[in-house]
Design a protein around this motif. Sequence first.
Motif, PDB file in Angstrom:
ATOM      1  N   ASP A  91     -25.148  28.045   7.074  1.00 42.10           N
ATOM      2  CA  ASP A  91     -25.141  28.346   8.378  1.00 42.10           C
ATOM      3  C   ASP A  91     -26.503  28.565   9.033  1.00 42.10           C
ATOM      4  OD1 ASP A  91     -24.467  29.148  10.690  1.00 42.10           O
ATOM      5  OD2 ASP A  91     -23.175  30.950   9.808  1.00 42.10           O
ATOM      6  N   PRO A  92     -26.892  27.666   9.524  1.00 39.98           N
ATOM      7  CA  PRO A  92     -28.201  27.829  10.381  1.00 39.98           C
ATOM      8  C   PRO A  92     -28.334  28.957  11.128  1.00 39.98           C
ATOM      9  CG  PRO A  92     -27.961  25.486  10.407  1.00 39.98           C
ATOM     10  CD  PRO A  92     -26.486  26.147   9.777  1.00 39.98           C
ATOM     11  N   THR A  93     -27.289  29.526  11.807  1.00 38.25           N
ATOM     12  CA  THR A  93     -27.213  30.571  12.623  1.00 38.25           C
ATOM     13  C   THR A  93     -27.013  31.810  11.973  1.00 38.25           C
ATOM     14  OG1 THR A  93     -24.670  30.384  13.017  1.00 38.25           O
ATOM     15  CG2 THR A  93     -26.231  29.097  14.469  1.00 38.25           C
ATOM     16  N   ALA A  94     -26.929  31.907  10.648  1.00 42.62           N
ATOM     17  CA  ALA A  94     -26.849  33.177   9.948  1.00 42.62           C
ATOM     18  C   ALA A  94     -27.968  34.234  10.068  1.00 42.62           C
ATOM     19  CB  ALA A  94     -26.391  32.951   8.290  1.00 42.62           C
ATOM     20  N   PRO A  95     -27.625  35.242  10.047  1.00 40.75           N
ATOM     21  CA  PRO A  95     -28.703  36.672  10.294  1.00 40.75           C
ATOM     22  C   PRO A  95     -29.651  36.435   9.156  1.00 40.75           C
ATOM     23  CG  PRO A  95     -26.396  37.460  10.726  1.00 40.75           C
ATOM     24  CD  PRO A  95     -26.016  36.230  10.195  1.00 40.75           C
ATOM     25  N   GLU A  96     -29.328  36.127   8.223  1.00 43.83           N
ATOM     26  CA  GLU A  96     -30.323  36.045   7.052  1.00 43.83           C
ATOM     27  C   GLU A  96     -31.292  35.052   7.274  1.00 43.83           C
ATOM     28  OE1 GLU A  96     -27.097  36.241   6.634  1.00 43.83           O
ATOM     29  OE2 GLU A  96     -26.579  34.685   4.791  1.00 43.83           O
ATOM     30  N   ILE A  97     -31.006  33.927   7.936  1.00 44.58           N
ATOM     31  CA  ILE A  97     -31.468  32.662   8.035  1.00 44.58           C
ATOM     32  C   ILE A  97     -32.562  32.989   9.152  1.00 44.58           C
ATOM     33  CG2 ILE A  97     -31.820  30.305   8.874  1.00 44.58           C
ATOM     34  CD1 ILE A  97     -30.532  30.826   6.012  1.00 44.58           C
ATOM     35  N   PRO A 137     -35.260  28.292  -2.046  1.00 48.03           N
ATOM     36  CA  PRO A 137     -34.832  26.777  -2.381  1.00 48.03           C
ATOM     37  C   PRO A 137     -33.803  26.360  -1.109  1.00 48.03           C
ATOM     38  CG  PRO A 137     -33.744  28.101  -3.878  1.00 48.03           C
ATOM     39  CD  PRO A 137     -34.525  28.969  -3.086  1.00 48.03           C
ATOM     40  N   LEU A 138     -34.234  26.438   0.119  1.00 43.77           N
ATOM     41  CA  LEU A 138     -33.469  25.908   1.192  1.00 43.77           C
ATOM     42  C   LEU A 138     -34.022  24.927   1.936  1.00 43.77           C
ATOM     43  CD1 LEU A 138     -31.590  29.430   2.264  1.00 43.77           C
ATOM     44  CD2 LEU A 138     -30.492  27.245   1.085  1.00 43.77           C
ATOM     45  N   ARG A 139     -33.416  23.984   2.515  1.00 40.78           N
ATOM     46  CA  ARG A 139     -33.859  22.795   3.520  1.00 40.78           C
ATOM     47  C   ARG A 139     -34.245  23.453   4.894  1.00 40.78           C
ATOM     48  NH1 ARG A 139     -33.913  18.778   0.303  1.00 40.78           N
ATOM     49  NH2 ARG A 139     -34.677  17.199   1.864  1.00 40.78           N
ATOM     50  N   LEU A 140     -35.434  24.035   5.024  1.00 39.26           N
ATOM     51  CA  LEU A 140     -35.919  24.253   6.252  1.00 39.26           C
ATOM     52  C   LEU A 140     -37.338  24.715   6.374  1.00 39.26           C
ATOM     53  CD1 LEU A 140     -36.610  27.617   7.131  1.00 39.26           C
ATOM     54  CD2 LEU A 140     -34.384  27.885   6.232  1.00 39.26           C
ATOM     55  N   ILE A 171     -34.285  23.129  10.626  1.00 36.47           N
ATOM     56  CA  ILE A 171     -33.247  23.384   9.407  1.00 36.47           C
ATOM     57  C   ILE A 171     -32.622  22.118   9.126  1.00 36.47           C
ATOM     58  CG2 ILE A 171     -31.196  24.878   8.672  1.00 36.47           C
ATOM     59  CD1 ILE A 171     -32.304  26.767  10.879  1.00 36.47           C
ATOM     60  N   ASN A 172     -32.226  22.097   7.862  1.00 33.65           N
ATOM     61  CA  ASN A 172     -31.528  20.653   7.610  1.00 33.65           C
ATOM     62  C   ASN A 172     -32.063  19.364   8.193  1.00 33.65           C
ATOM     63  OD1 ASN A 172     -29.976  22.370   5.974  1.00 33.65           O
ATOM     64  ND2 ASN A 172     -28.395  22.485   7.410  1.00 33.65           N
ATOM     65  N   PRO A 173     -33.505  19.250   7.891  1.00 29.62           N
ATOM     66  CA  PRO A 173     -34.302  18.078   8.585  1.00 29.62           C
ATOM     67  C   PRO A 173     -33.870  16.541   8.254  1.00 29.62           C
ATOM     68  CG  PRO A 173     -35.667  19.221   7.185  1.00 29.62           C
ATOM     69  CD  PRO A 173     -34.458  19.902   7.070  1.00 29.62           C
ATOM     70  N   GLU A 174     -33.697  15.674   8.928  1.00 32.34           N
ATOM     71  CA  GLU A 174     -33.787  14.194   8.450  1.00 32.34           C
ATOM     72  C   GLU A 174     -35.095  13.726   9.056  1.00 32.34           C
ATOM     73  OE1 GLU A 174     -30.039  12.072   9.295  1.00 32.34           O
ATOM     74  OE2 GLU A 174     -29.229  14.268   9.699  1.00 32.34           O
ATOM     75  N   ILE A 175     -35.694  12.840   8.344  1.00 32.97           N
ATOM     76  CA  ILE A 175     -36.778  12.158   8.960  1.00 32.97           C
ATOM     77  C   ILE A 175     -36.895  10.460   8.726  1.00 32.97           C
ATOM     78  CG2 ILE A 175     -37.832  12.603   6.529  1.00 32.97           C
ATOM     79  CD1 ILE A 175     -40.421  13.366   8.225  1.00 32.97           C
ATOM     80  N   ILE A 211     -43.160   8.905  13.353  1.00 30.94           N
ATOM     81  CA  ILE A 211     -41.832   9.241  12.657  1.00 30.94           C
ATOM     82  C   ILE A 211     -40.880   9.482  13.692  1.00 30.94           C
ATOM     83  CG2 ILE A 211     -43.148   9.932  10.714  1.00 30.94           C
ATOM     84  CD1 ILE A 211     -42.072  12.867  11.762  1.00 30.94           C
ATOM     85  N   ARG A 212     -39.605   9.639  13.414  1.00 31.78           N
ATOM     86  CA  ARG A 212     -38.539  10.335  14.010  1.00 31.78           C
ATOM     87  C   ARG A 212     -37.758  11.354  13.254  1.00 31.78           C
ATOM     88  NH1 ARG A 212     -35.089   6.050  15.044  1.00 31.78           N
ATOM     89  NH2 ARG A 212     -36.323   5.355  16.819  1.00 31.78           N
ATOM     90  N   TYR A 213     -37.691  12.745  13.663  1.00 32.65           N
ATOM     91  CA  TYR A 213     -37.007  13.482  12.921  1.00 32.65           C
ATOM     92  C   TYR A 213     -35.934  14.438  13.659  1.00 32.65           C
ATOM     93  CZ  TYR A 213     -39.976  17.499  14.776  1.00 32.65           C
ATOM     94  OH  TYR A 213     -40.468  18.499  15.406  1.00 32.65           O
ATOM     95  N   ARG A 214     -35.094  14.876  12.965  1.00 31.49           N
ATOM     96  CA  ARG A 214     -34.386  15.956  13.679  1.00 31.49           C
ATOM     97  C   ARG A 214     -33.506  16.898  12.701  1.00 31.49           C
ATOM     98  NH1 ARG A 214     -28.877  12.063  14.493  1.00 31.49           N
ATOM     99  NH2 ARG A 214     -28.790  11.503  12.437  1.00 31.49           N
ATOM    100  N   GLY A 215     -33.126  17.906  13.243  1.00 33.85           N
ATOM    101  CA  GLY A 215     -32.660  19.173  12.513  1.00 33.85           C
ATOM    102  C   GLY A 215     -32.186  20.121  13.483  1.00 33.85           C
ATOM    103  N   VAL A 216     -31.933  21.327  13.227  1.00 34.68           N
ATOM    104  CA  VAL A 216     -31.311  22.246  14.123  1.00 34.68           C
ATOM    105  C   VAL A 216     -32.170  23.547  13.978  1.00 34.68           C
ATOM    106  CG1 VAL A 216     -28.733  21.439  14.159  1.00 34.68           C
ATOM    107  CG2 VAL A 216     -29.622  23.291  12.545  1.00 34.68           C
ATOM    108  N   ASP A 217     -32.150  24.339  14.981  1.00 36.95           N
ATOM    109  CA  ASP A 217     -32.721  25.660  14.984  1.00 36.95           C
ATOM    110  C   ASP A 217     -31.830  26.691  14.690  1.00 36.95           C
ATOM    111  OD1 ASP A 217     -31.328  26.127  17.363  1.00 36.95           O
ATOM    112  OD2 ASP A 217     -33.109  25.956  18.764  1.00 36.95           O
ATOM    113  N   THR A 218     -32.345  28.102  14.793  1.00 35.96           N
ATOM    114  CA  THR A 218     -31.371  29.132  14.315  1.00 35.96           C
ATOM    115  C   THR A 218     -30.246  29.480  15.254  1.00 35.96           C
ATOM    116  OG1 THR A 218     -32.918  30.751  15.373  1.00 35.96           O
ATOM    117  CG2 THR A 218     -33.190  30.333  12.903  1.00 35.96           C
TER     118      THR A 218
END
Length: 185
Positions: free
Chosen positions: A23-29, A56-59, A85-89, A119-126
């Motif tokens: 959950d990228p929007t979680a307070p702990e993130i 050990p998280l993908r961000l 967060i959770n990027p793809e490249i 490159i092209r990349y995408r992911g999300v923010d908090t």
Amino acid sequence: MAILKIARMGHPVLLARAEPVADPTAPEIKRLVRDMVETMEDASGAGLAAPQVHVPLRLFVFRVNPDRASGDAGDTAVLPNAVVINPEIELLGEDVRLRWEGCLSIPGLRAAVPRAWRIRYRGVDTDGQPVGGEVTGFHAGVVQHEFDHLDGILYPMRMTDFSLFGFNEELARVAAQQAAAQARP
Ligand code: NI
């Protein structure tokens, strides 16, 4: 806010594949990202990935300062502090260039590392909002470097010419000598 402890090369956390963020929007993130930005700024780094602070998280977080951007069309945007967060490249095209890199987990050293120029990349923010796009130059390089951390890859594992590897102080001394030699009439 807190300055986090940075893992140095040799610590196994840097060689592990990180797990997706549930959950990228979680307070702990949000708190982790704030602390990572503070840690990156405190250490004068251009980027920091979560495994580097023993998470050990993908961000990762990064910044493109005006003095680092190449001026290329895809690299002019100056980002103060970006989070992905959770990027793809996706590496685009055949253009691979050597790029001088350092790493907060390998203090005092830097090296020329081959990286895709575009490159092209995408992911999300908090907030869960999409981030990324098609970028070049420094922006593309720092994203490749930080993305590698999520797969347990450190820049020496990408190197092709170990003669282009050294301590910052020595490399700066050589660069200063060369600049002085060129300035001589
Ligand atoms: Ni690094």
